[in-house]
Design a protein around this motif. Sequence first.
Motif, PDB file in Angstrom:
ATOM      1  N   TRP A 174      29.008 -20.094  22.679  1.00  0.00           N
ATOM      2  CA  TRP A 174      28.905 -18.677  22.455  1.00  0.00           C
ATOM      3  C   TRP A 174      28.021 -18.077  23.777  1.00  0.00           C
ATOM      4  O   TRP A 174      28.553 -17.229  24.780  1.00  0.00           O
ATOM      5  CB  TRP A 174      28.541 -18.220  21.289  1.00  0.00           C
ATOM      6  CG  TRP A 174      28.162 -16.585  21.191  1.00  0.00           C
ATOM      7  CD1 TRP A 174      26.996 -16.304  21.038  1.00  0.00           C
ATOM      8  CD2 TRP A 174      29.060 -15.628  21.333  1.00  0.00           C
ATOM      9  NE1 TRP A 174      26.904 -14.974  20.939  1.00  0.00           N
ATOM     10  CE2 TRP A 174      28.191 -14.697  21.014  1.00  0.00           C
ATOM     11  CE3 TRP A 174      30.592 -15.367  21.509  1.00  0.00           C
ATOM     12  CZ2 TRP A 174      28.849 -13.121  21.168  1.00  0.00           C
ATOM     13  CZ3 TRP A 174      30.818 -14.124  21.445  1.00  0.00           C
ATOM     14  CH2 TRP A 174      30.194 -12.985  21.348  1.00  0.00           C
ATOM     15  N   PHE A 175      26.723 -18.749  23.661  1.00  0.00           N
ATOM     16  CA  PHE A 175      25.745 -18.127  24.823  1.00  0.00           C
ATOM     17  C   PHE A 175      26.130 -18.468  26.124  1.00  0.00           C
ATOM     18  O   PHE A 175      25.819 -17.658  27.238  1.00  0.00           O
ATOM     19  CB  PHE A 175      24.429 -18.612  24.293  1.00  0.00           C
ATOM     20  CG  PHE A 175      23.854 -18.038  23.226  1.00  0.00           C
ATOM     21  CD1 PHE A 175      23.657 -16.790  23.002  1.00  0.00           C
ATOM     22  CD2 PHE A 175      23.482 -18.736  22.103  1.00  0.00           C
ATOM     23  CE1 PHE A 175      23.083 -16.069  21.992  1.00  0.00           C
ATOM     24  CE2 PHE A 175      23.002 -18.196  20.926  1.00  0.00           C
ATOM     25  CZ  PHE A 175      22.790 -16.972  20.931  1.00  0.00           C
ATOM     26  N   THR A 176      26.642 -19.628  26.321  1.00  0.00           N
ATOM     27  CA  THR A 176      27.269 -20.042  27.527  1.00  0.00           C
ATOM     28  C   THR A 176      28.226 -19.346  28.121  1.00  0.00           C
ATOM     29  O   THR A 176      28.191 -18.793  29.167  1.00  0.00           O
ATOM     30  CB  THR A 176      27.515 -21.630  27.657  1.00  0.00           C
ATOM     31  OG1 THR A 176      26.488 -22.438  26.864  1.00  0.00           O
ATOM     32  CG2 THR A 176      27.837 -22.092  29.176  1.00  0.00           C
ATOM     33  N   MET A 177      29.176 -19.061  27.366  1.00  0.00           N
ATOM     34  CA  MET A 177      30.176 -18.050  27.660  1.00  0.00           C
ATOM     35  C   MET A 177      29.800 -16.918  28.172  1.00  0.00           C
ATOM     36  O   MET A 177      30.172 -16.250  29.323  1.00  0.00           O
ATOM     37  CB  MET A 177      31.183 -17.841  26.560  1.00  0.00           C
ATOM     38  CG  MET A 177      32.454 -17.077  26.824  1.00  0.00           C
ATOM     39  SD  MET A 177      33.284 -16.480  25.067  1.00  0.00           S
ATOM     40  CE  MET A 177      32.145 -15.037  24.811  1.00  0.00           C
ATOM     41  N   MET A 178      28.628 -16.179  27.313  1.00  0.00           N
ATOM     42  CA  MET A 178      28.441 -14.920  27.727  1.00  0.00           C
ATOM     43  C   MET A 178      27.628 -14.984  29.049  1.00  0.00           C
ATOM     44  O   MET A 178      27.565 -13.826  29.643  1.00  0.00           O
ATOM     45  CB  MET A 178      27.147 -14.143  26.656  1.00  0.00           C
ATOM     46  CG  MET A 178      27.992 -13.804  25.288  1.00  0.00           C
ATOM     47  SD  MET A 178      26.877 -12.831  24.337  1.00  0.00           S
ATOM     48  CE  MET A 178      25.595 -14.053  23.864  1.00  0.00           C
ATOM     49  N   GLY A 179      26.708 -15.917  29.296  1.00  0.00           N
ATOM     50  CA  GLY A 179      26.052 -16.154  30.533  1.00  0.00           C
ATOM     51  C   GLY A 179      26.988 -16.205  31.803  1.00  0.00           C
ATOM     52  O   GLY A 179      26.789 -15.419  32.491  1.00  0.00           O
ATOM     53  N   VAL A 180      27.880 -17.168  31.717  1.00  0.00           N
ATOM     54  CA  VAL A 180      28.837 -17.342  32.545  1.00  0.00           C
ATOM     55  C   VAL A 180      29.900 -15.961  32.903  1.00  0.00           C
ATOM     56  O   VAL A 180      30.057 -15.697  34.085  1.00  0.00           O
ATOM     57  CB  VAL A 180      30.065 -18.321  32.402  1.00  0.00           C
ATOM     58  CG1 VAL A 180      31.096 -18.590  33.241  1.00  0.00           C
ATOM     59  CG2 VAL A 180      29.279 -19.655  32.365  1.00  0.00           C
ATOM     60  N   LEU A 181      30.243 -15.169  31.902  1.00  0.00           N
ATOM     61  CA  LEU A 181      30.915 -13.882  32.180  1.00  0.00           C
ATOM     62  C   LEU A 181      30.221 -12.831  32.723  1.00  0.00           C
ATOM     63  O   LEU A 181      30.609 -12.288  33.683  1.00  0.00           O
ATOM     64  CB  LEU A 181      31.444 -13.521  30.925  1.00  0.00           C
ATOM     65  CG  LEU A 181      32.586 -14.165  30.093  1.00  0.00           C
ATOM     66  CD1 LEU A 181      32.678 -13.656  28.626  1.00  0.00           C
ATOM     67  CD2 LEU A 181      33.838 -13.963  30.945  1.00  0.00           C
ATOM     68  N   GLY A 182      28.704 -13.022  32.488  1.00  0.00           N
ATOM     69  CA  GLY A 182      28.011 -12.080  32.976  1.00  0.00           C
ATOM     70  C   GLY A 182      27.669 -12.514  34.568  1.00  0.00           C
ATOM     71  O   GLY A 182      27.644 -11.436  35.460  1.00  0.00           O
ATOM     72  N   LEU A 183      27.424 -13.713  34.777  1.00  0.00           N
ATOM     73  CA  LEU A 183      27.383 -13.974  36.266  1.00  0.00           C
ATOM     74  C   LEU A 183      28.520 -13.742  37.098  1.00  0.00           C
ATOM     75  O   LEU A 183      28.245 -13.464  38.527  1.00  0.00           O
ATOM     76  CB  LEU A 183      27.008 -15.545  36.285  1.00  0.00           C
ATOM     77  CG  LEU A 183      25.483 -16.106  35.938  1.00  0.00           C
ATOM     78  CD1 LEU A 183      25.535 -17.516  35.994  1.00  0.00           C
ATOM     79  CD2 LEU A 183      24.810 -15.514  37.270  1.00  0.00           C
ATOM     80  N   SER A 184      29.608 -13.885  36.678  1.00  0.00           N
ATOM     81  CA  SER A 184      31.088 -13.502  37.347  1.00  0.00           C
ATOM     82  C   SER A 184      30.912 -12.171  37.774  1.00  0.00           C
ATOM     83  O   SER A 184      31.351 -11.951  39.064  1.00  0.00           O
ATOM     84  CB  SER A 184      32.155 -13.915  36.526  1.00  0.00           C
ATOM     85  OG  SER A 184      32.290 -12.893  35.611  1.00  0.00           O
ATOM     86  N   TYR A 185      30.287 -11.264  37.156  1.00  0.00           N
ATOM     87  CA  TYR A 185      30.349  -9.803  37.507  1.00  0.00           C
ATOM     88  C   TYR A 185      29.001  -9.470  38.342  1.00  0.00           C
ATOM     89  O   TYR A 185      28.965  -8.715  39.322  1.00  0.00           O
ATOM     90  CB  TYR A 185      30.463  -8.928  36.274  1.00  0.00           C
ATOM     91  CG  TYR A 185      31.556  -8.370  36.044  1.00  0.00           C
ATOM     92  CD1 TYR A 185      32.321  -7.315  36.338  1.00  0.00           C
ATOM     93  CD2 TYR A 185      32.579  -9.267  35.230  1.00  0.00           C
ATOM     94  CE1 TYR A 185      33.652  -6.932  36.060  1.00  0.00           C
ATOM     95  CE2 TYR A 185      33.822  -9.077  35.008  1.00  0.00           C
ATOM     96  CZ  TYR A 185      34.300  -7.763  35.748  1.00  0.00           C
ATOM     97  OH  TYR A 185      35.700  -7.403  35.200  1.00  0.00           O
ATOM     98  N   ILE A 186      27.923  -9.909  37.988  1.00  0.00           N
ATOM     99  CA  ILE A 186      26.615  -9.977  38.911  1.00  0.00           C
ATOM    100  C   ILE A 186      27.031 -10.459  40.266  1.00  0.00           C
ATOM    101  O   ILE A 186      26.455  -9.707  41.160  1.00  0.00           O
ATOM    102  CB  ILE A 186      25.302 -10.687  38.234  1.00  0.00           C
ATOM    103  CG1 ILE A 186      25.089 -10.331  36.983  1.00  0.00           C
ATOM    104  CG2 ILE A 186      24.402 -10.767  39.288  1.00  0.00           C
ATOM    105  CD1 ILE A 186      24.139 -11.181  36.242  1.00  0.00           C
ATOM    106  N   ALA A 187      27.886 -11.485  40.485  1.00  0.00           N
ATOM    107  CA  ALA A 187      28.201 -11.973  42.000  1.00  0.00           C
ATOM    108  C   ALA A 187      28.855 -10.931  42.767  1.00  0.00           C
ATOM    109  O   ALA A 187      28.705 -10.865  43.845  1.00  0.00           O
ATOM    110  CB  ALA A 187      29.031 -13.054  41.879  1.00  0.00           C
ATOM    111  N   GLN A 188      29.599  -9.816  42.067  1.00  0.00           N
ATOM    112  CA  GLN A 188      30.308  -8.802  42.588  1.00  0.00           C
ATOM    113  C   GLN A 188      29.395  -7.924  43.064  1.00  0.00           C
ATOM    114  O   GLN A 188      29.670  -7.153  43.964  1.00  0.00           O
ATOM    115  CB  GLN A 188      31.273  -8.307  41.795  1.00  0.00           C
ATOM    116  CG  GLN A 188      32.439  -9.257  41.296  1.00  0.00           C
ATOM    117  CD  GLN A 188      33.356  -8.722  40.130  1.00  0.00           C
ATOM    118  OE1 GLN A 188      33.616  -7.419  40.194  1.00  0.00           O
ATOM    119  NE2 GLN A 188      34.133  -9.508  39.333  1.00  0.00           N
TER     120      GLN A 188
END
Length: 653
Positions: A174-188
């Motif tokens: 769950w936490f890993t999923m949230m972190g990865v999803l957040g990173l994908s948008y921070i990269a934008q």
Amino acid sequence: MSNHKDLQKLTAAGLLISLGIIYGDIGTSPLYVFKAIVGSEHSNFSQRISETLVLGGVSLIFWTLTLQTTLKYVVITLRADNKGEGGIFSLFSLVRRKAKWLIVPAVLGGCALLADGIITPPITISSAIEGLKTYYPELPTVQIVIAIIAGLFIIQQFGTSLVGKAFGPIMFLWFTMMGVLGLSYIAQMPSILRALNPYYAYELLTSNYNAFIILGAVFLCTTGAEALYSDLGHCGRKNIQISWIYVKTCLILNYLGQAVWLLQREGQSIDLNANNPFYKIMPEWFLIFGIGIATIAAIIASQALISGSFTLIAEAVRLNLWPKVRINYPSEQKGQLYVPSVNWLLCFGCIGVVLLFRHSAKMEAAYGLSITVAMLMTTILVSKFLQRKKVPTYIIGIFLGLYLLIEGTFLLGNLVKFVHGGWFTLSIGLVLFVIMWTWHTARKIKNRYVKFIEIDDYYNIIKEMSEDETVPKYASQLIYLTSANFNSEVESKIIYSILQKQPKRADVYWLVHVDVVDEPYKSEYEVDFLIPGKLIRVDFKLGFRVEQQINLLFRKVVEDLVKNGEVDITSTYKSLNKHKIVGDFRFVVIEKVLSRSHNLSFYEKVVMFVYSHMKKISLSEERNFGLDLSFVTVEKVPLMLTSPESVNLTRVV
């Protein structure tokens, strides 16, 4: 105890268990926090997105998690461990000898935590299930949420140790999923990282007339912080402190990702009920998996809170702050317990919340008010703990001033929620407070009128009666439960029961005293032979987390004494003695009944009236101590609060 010490070590298994047990509430907050912040200006949750609101919101979340969760709980409060155990009642047990008034913040904090347990499962599970509305707009989410909650409470009686082992890996996912999803948008939009600057938090609070309402929404990001301390005994300080680094990183990344999605729609008006930023940062193909994981995480969060409520009530019972209730132990796992009465009260309370508010958006408006009270009470108790640890006064002053200011501000921000549903959790908390306070106060009133006498004045007569064969034998071994703290004393009612009420001859008289000590798992006893072979006193020193099974504990003491040759429990009846048959044991429980209350104040009369009704539905003394009812005599004796008035009578000859 070795297992208990092992938990305090930093291990991979310990880190995984920490993820599964304690971060459910705080870990599921991204489901609704940003939605609550951005929708805080309009009750219909349709809001125009502005850069100040989004950047200020992220900044407030980051600094709240840093100051409130990291500094106060992870760094400072976790040090207040009571032989490895945490939680508000463990903390109270550490500092209660400092001042009598500390019972007030302890009871208030405990009640607020229990009240919070009624709204956390509905809001987390509702927020997760409502994500399905993206696929099925007409989905009856209320019925699904109620079904999940009902199922969750039904399985409690069977124990959760089996599913508990799966919690750690699922929450890691769950936490890993949230972190990865957040990173994908921070990269934008990497520039979003500037939102961590506290200036943006200051700008939002000073420029927005709804600042207090926004603060109430921001507070939702730290509502699970109290669980970090409550579950200290299950996970250990080092495991919590290290795992928190990963958890906080993933949470912040996810909040930043949600902020990017919102900023990409700056100036637009968004219906947040249909467009939860948490789900909007998920790719279309992943959404159904994301909702599934969110639902499981919400159930885990609810489970952790339910287990915490059981532990809290069990501690309150042993500290004499709650009526005696049945406590079951469904598995061998340490700390695993089940309190049926609390389970069903929570169940009906949670279902009531779902039916009352129906949508997570409306629950957000009610959530957080009671938990702010709990955090304020913890701050007061921790300051007393720091004082006990000889921390310099100026540091305690800074700690107290800083957190009374932060939590006081959050409390003011959350007070706006009172009319939107905060009244519900506060009302529940008030009812719980009345129960705890009444039980505690009534016990003090009763103890005030218990008369203690010197037991050595009766040594000779007890010895003589034990050997007087003209008195029918009542039992071979006769056991009384006494509340006298000193070996030299005994309640007058016990002597009255032995010598006068119905003279009770026995081969050996036992006095058993239970002292609940501040150490959570202490389990010791002392034996004092007041009259060798005739009158023996046993003192149990039990921690506030130890099950008070007096029947089993007393049997163990007798076995030890027999093995050491200190007592002989062989029956003295000639026909049984020659066959070495063990004599019979009988417990006498003396129940004090309020008979006269003329010299009680109005307040005390009300307390005793409420107490008498609570006593009827609570577990009896003999059941609470785990006594075998076939070997128990219950004697009701009046608790005389006034001496009888003088009576004038004239004899007519």
